[in-house]
Design an enzyme around this catalytic site. Structure first.
Site, mmCIF file in Angstrom:
data_model
loop_
_atom_site.group_PDB
_atom_site.id
_atom_site.type_symbol
_atom_site.label_atom_id
_atom_site.label_comp_id
_atom_site.label_asym_id
_atom_site.label_seq_id
_atom_site.Cartn_x
_atom_site.Cartn_y
_atom_site.Cartn_z
ATOM 1 C CG ASN A 61 -4.421 -26.622 30.880
ATOM 2 O OD1 ASN A 61 -4.555 -27.572 31.521
ATOM 3 N ND2 ASN A 61 -5.008 -26.325 30.063
ATOM 4 C CG ASP A 120 0.532 -19.712 24.177
ATOM 5 O OD1 ASP A 120 -0.421 -19.562 25.144
ATOM 6 O OD2 ASP A 120 0.264 -19.584 23.205
ATOM 7 C CB SER A 121 -0.060 -25.517 23.639
ATOM 8 O OG SER A 121 -0.612 -25.534 24.674
ATOM 9 N N GLY A 208 -8.714 -30.813 27.283
ATOM 10 C CA GLY A 208 -8.877 -29.799 26.006
ATOM 11 C C GLY A 208 -9.528 -30.498 24.932
ATOM 12 C CE LYS A 230 -1.823 -35.247 24.999
ATOM 13 N NZ LYS A 230 -2.580 -34.357 26.135
ATOM 14 N NE ARG A 236 1.882 -29.139 27.093
ATOM 15 C CZ ARG A 236 0.855 -29.459 26.415
ATOM 16 N NH1 ARG A 236 0.037 -30.786 26.320
ATOM 17 N NH2 ARG A 236 -0.086 -28.518 25.982
HETATM 18 P P1 ITT Z 1 -1.973 -21.404 30.829
HETATM 19 O O1 ITT Z 1 -2.020 -20.161 29.740
HETATM 20 O O2 ITT Z 1 -2.225 -21.131 32.117
HETATM 21 O O3 ITT Z 1 -0.812 -22.376 30.641
HETATM 22 P P2 ITT Z 1 -4.158 -22.274 29.006
HETATM 23 O O4 ITT Z 1 -5.226 -23.458 29.050
HETATM 24 O O5 ITT Z 1 -4.947 -20.968 29.057
HETATM 25 O O6 ITT Z 1 -3.096 -22.345 30.282
HETATM 26 P P3 ITT Z 1 -3.147 -21.729 26.358
HETATM 27 O O7 ITT Z 1 -3.383 -20.435 26.519
HETATM 28 O O8 ITT Z 1 -1.890 -22.261 26.033
HETATM 29 O O9 ITT Z 1 -3.209 -22.494 27.749
HETATM 30 O O10 ITT Z 1 -4.200 -22.495 25.687
HETATM 31 C C1 ITT Z 1 -3.961 -23.559 25.150
HETATM 32 C C2 ITT Z 1 -5.293 -24.653 24.957
HETATM 33 O O11 ITT Z 1 -4.971 -25.612 23.917
HETATM 34 C C3 ITT Z 1 -5.494 -25.396 26.171
HETATM 35 O O12 ITT Z 1 -6.408 -24.770 26.852
HETATM 36 C C4 ITT Z 1 -6.011 -26.821 25.596
HETATM 37 O O13 ITT Z 1 -7.412 -26.662 25.534
HETATM 38 C C5 ITT Z 1 -5.589 -26.774 24.366
HETATM 39 N N1 ITT Z 1 -4.427 -27.855 24.231
HETATM 40 C C6 ITT Z 1 -3.069 -27.589 24.343
HETATM 41 N N2 ITT Z 1 -2.227 -28.761 24.379
HETATM 42 C C7 ITT Z 1 -3.305 -29.517 24.270
HETATM 43 C C8 ITT Z 1 -3.202 -31.046 24.464
HETATM 44 O O14 ITT Z 1 -2.201 -31.701 24.712
HETATM 45 N N3 ITT Z 1 -4.434 -31.598 24.412
HETATM 46 C C9 ITT Z 1 -5.473 -30.975 24.286
HETATM 47 N N4 ITT Z 1 -5.744 -29.789 24.338
HETATM 48 C C10 ITT Z 1 -4.655 -29.106 24.173
#
Ligand code: ITT
Length: 249
Positions: A61, A120-121, A208, A230, A236
């Site tokens: 991401n 993971d978030s 996101g 931000k 994070r």
């Molecule tokens: P990786 O697993 O490759 O790291 P991913 O996008 O699939 O990428 P996640 O499975 O952790 O990652 O999904 C978390 C989603 O939550 C991510 O795609 C974002 O859309 C959202 N997210 C997490 N942190 C965010 C932030 O700081 N601002 C906005 N959206 C966020």
């Protein structure tokens, strides 16, 4: 293998205690829970530290990769993402943020034979019983359509409107950062930021779900804020602060 240090008392940050991460970790590693001393104080282990240098950001991401690089810069680290290295994206099969962060960190560390940091978030909405949570990326579908994912959140909240017309707009952004070494050692830290969801989405500066999230005490969405504004208030950055205390300093 690290051995438990004797008698080094350390007070843990509240989130680690409430999340039980450190006591879980100690129990997993040493087969028994940490000895409890007074109040919220545990006798801690001496942890492996990460030496400055190159660190893999185990993510595909780009928004996260940018934020992780910004958090690490200044500490003598340069980051390269799993996407830039062409590493495979592991399937997120766990049912917790921590489980998925650890599997992503371990997969990258083993594949590249170097330490790797995974994130993971997700967005956890009070009015949706914590959804989308670990499914935050999946709600955007294969095309990563976050406009559609945000609409799904809004529709879900509206569908849960109370009989007196109240929509519960409280939400949290949650992040677990896991640092893994190629030999299988892994450490995890959590950060949570509370806020309110707004509609319609506002701002195009983040990624996101940023355009619908206003952190507590602020009026702008994360999507309206400059990245330098931000980042310090994010889930994070909070997780990173804890990781830094234990593994980098
Ligand atoms: P990786 O697993 O490759 O790291 P991913 O996008 O699939 O990428 P996640 O499975 O952790 O990652 O999904 C978390 C989603 O939550 C991510 O795609 C974002 O859309 C959202 N997210 C997490 N942190 C965010 C932030 O700081 N601002 C906005 N959206 C966020």
């Amino acid at each position: 293998m690290l051995t438990p240090s004797r008698g080094r008392a350390l007070t843990l940050p509240a989130a680690n205690l409430s999340g039980g991460m450190d006591s879980d970790h100690i129990e997993k590693q040493y087969g028994r829970p940490p000895p409890r001393t007074k109040g919220l104080t545990y006798t801690m282990t001496a942890r492996r530290k990460l030496a400055p240098g190159r660190l893999i950001a185990a993510t595909h991401n780009p928004g996260k990769a940018r934020e992780l690089a910004a958090l690490l810069e200044g500490g003598g680290f340069t980051t390269i993402s799993a996407a830039e290295l062409g590493l495979a994206e592991p399937e997120e099969t766990a049912d917790t943020f921590r489980g998925n962060a650890e599997l992503k960190a371990l997969a990258a560390a083993r594949a590249a034979n170097e330490p790797a940091l995974a994130d993971d978030s997700g967005l956890a909405c009070d009015g949706l019983a914590g959804a989308p949570g670990i499914y935050s990326a999946r709600w955007a579908g294969p095309n990563k359509d976050f406009r559609a994912a945000m609409q799904k959140v809004e529709d879900g909240l509206k569908a849960e409107t109370s009989p007196d017309g109240e929509v519960d707009r409280r939400a949290s952004f949650v992040c677990v950062l896991s640092l893994a070494w190629p030999d299988g050692e892994v450490e995890s830290f959590e950060g949570v930021v509370r806020g309110q969801l707004v509609w319609p989405p506002r701002g195009d500066k983040g990624f996101g779900y940023d355009p619908i999230f206003v952190p507590e005490g602020e009026t702008e969405t994360f999507g309206e804020m400059a990245p330098e504004r931000k980042l310090p208030m994010t889930h994070r950055a909070l997780a990173f602060q804890r990781l830094k205390t234990f593994l980098l300093e």
